[in-house]
Write an enzyme that holds these catalytic residues in place. Sequence first.
Site, PDB file in Angstrom:
ATOM      1  N   SER A 141      -0.334  -4.342   2.941  1.00 32.02           N
ATOM      2  CA  SER A 141       1.056  -4.005   2.623  1.00 32.02           C
ATOM      3  C   SER A 141       1.974  -5.048   3.236  1.00 32.02           C
ATOM      4  O   SER A 141       1.521  -6.152   3.571  1.00 32.02           O
ATOM      5  CB  SER A 141       1.382  -2.600   3.142  1.00 32.02           C
ATOM      6  OG  SER A 141       2.615  -2.157   2.633  1.00 32.02           O
ATOM      7  N   ASN A 142       3.243  -4.741   3.387  1.00 31.09           N
ATOM      8  CA  ASN A 142       4.198  -5.654   4.016  1.00 31.09           C
ATOM      9  C   ASN A 142       5.265  -4.814   4.722  1.00 31.09           C
ATOM     10  O   ASN A 142       5.325  -3.603   4.532  1.00 31.09           O
ATOM     11  CB  ASN A 142       4.787  -6.596   2.959  1.00 31.09           C
ATOM     12  CG  ASN A 142       5.524  -5.827   1.886  1.00 31.09           C
ATOM     13  OD1 ASN A 142       6.491  -5.151   2.152  1.00 31.09           O
ATOM     14  ND2 ASN A 142       5.023  -5.911   0.655  1.00 31.09           N
ATOM     15  N   PRO A 143       6.110  -5.440   5.529  1.00 33.80           N
ATOM     16  CA  PRO A 143       7.043  -4.640   6.353  1.00 33.80           C
ATOM     17  C   PRO A 143       8.303  -4.151   5.620  1.00 33.80           C
ATOM     18  O   PRO A 143       9.232  -3.689   6.281  1.00 33.80           O
ATOM     19  CB  PRO A 143       7.447  -5.618   7.478  1.00 33.80           C
ATOM     20  CG  PRO A 143       6.750  -6.889   7.216  1.00 33.80           C
ATOM     21  CD  PRO A 143       6.198  -6.876   5.845  1.00 33.80           C
ATOM     22  N   ALA A 171       9.218  -4.645  -2.606  1.00 34.89           N
ATOM     23  CA  ALA A 171       8.346  -5.771  -2.258  1.00 34.89           C
ATOM     24  C   ALA A 171       6.917  -5.373  -2.603  1.00 34.89           C
ATOM     25  O   ALA A 171       6.121  -5.060  -1.716  1.00 34.89           O
ATOM     26  CB  ALA A 171       8.482  -6.080  -0.765  1.00 34.89           C
TER      27      ALA A 171
END
Length: 412
Positions: free
Chosen positions: A214-216, A281
């Site tokens: 995933s991403n932040p 995102a």
Amino acid sequence: MPAGGQDLGGRTVVVGVTGGIAAYKVLDVVAELRRANANVRVVMTKAATRFVEPLSFEALSAAPVYTDLFAGGEAGPVAHVALADKADVVLIAPATADFIARAAMGMADDFLTTFLLAVRCPVIVAPAMNSRMYEHPFVQANLQRLSALGWQVIPPDHGWLAEGKYGPGRLPAPERLVTAVRAALAGRATLSGRTILVTAGPTREYIDPVRFISNPSSGKMGYAIAKAARDRGANVVLVSGPTVLEPPPGVTVVPVVSTQQMFEAVRTHLDGVDAVFAAAAPSDFRPRQRHAQKVKKESAELDIELERTPDILAALGESKGNMVLVGFAAETENVLENARDKLVHKHLDLMVANQVGMPGAGFESDTNIVTVIDKSGKVETWPRLSKAEVAERLLDRLEEMWGVGTVRTSSS
Ligand SMILES: Cc1cc2nc3c(=O)[nH]c(=O)nc-3n(C[C@H](O)[C@H](O)[C@H](O)COP(=O)(O)O)c2cc1C
């Protein structure tokens, strides 16, 4: 001050209730408007009184309910005109097929329709009925006539209807209706009648049942846009990856986990959408293979082969028609160049770029520093702003493209 918005003290909201099964839900709308200190006056059609006793509305609005054109009463024999003079906004919910037809023809055969011919303030209408009735060409044509008149039509939600069928026809939640009233009173319903789809947050691509890529992304930018668009009267669909944020009341939230699901949710909800803000995102890669069981840490090594996920923005760009498409790019280098490249290749109308790693900007932050590039090549770098303010400015840009809206006098 009541929770959830400005005080409506001194403003008169006339709520018209017609004879639909959802009439009881409007009791909550009246209660909420009263909590915000609005003067609420309720008008009921004869059929509406078969579903809910006028006494309930009388008690909640703390005022007599108008049901009979010829009843006279405290406001005298022409109460429908006296009430029209006082009204700051009118909400008709639920609006039956029958009422919509009568209103669209300019009829004046009961208190509500006669009153509406004398009204000069904004009118909001929330149809609710069986899906097949709602989709009937007569109903659709009548709604179009009302829209053309400047009335704000809030489309019904999809859901299970009283007859056990799934489809469009449900009265939207009371918060949605109250929000529309607030926007109309604030003179900010500049996006009324428009549908805006916003994607927000990260996606998760599972490696096994307990691990994912995933991403932040926090979702804050997308949620801020959804809230701001809702406050301007738009119908908002928020397709959101997993976040800890509370969705703004009155927007349709479609929760998703993976990029594939986000892609499918966007496609499913694209019908009638006027603009897309792709602020999510989504992960660009996913494991080619997802392990059914947790991979044991005793395994000496784990190779994960990744494959591309669908490019949501590119797919939207390819078939965008008249839809306005706003993309977001978080870059670590060559921000402007990469953003320009995406704008052109993905057929975007506006690109909002920010450099990852700048303090007070990007993922998780409450503020953002963005560079906005439009199709004509115009580039603007905005100072550090709250994400709420970035959202307002982006919607201002959208309104400029559509030639609607008002000049904002404050930057709050
Ligand atoms: C049980 C029942 C439920 C109804 N629900 C709806 C409804 O949800 N929406 C609608 O448009 N009409 C509905 N109708 C039909 C309306 O009540 C009918 O068309 C009536 O004439 C509407 O009058 P009005 O527009 O003056 O309120 C329902 C009728 C019945 C008997």
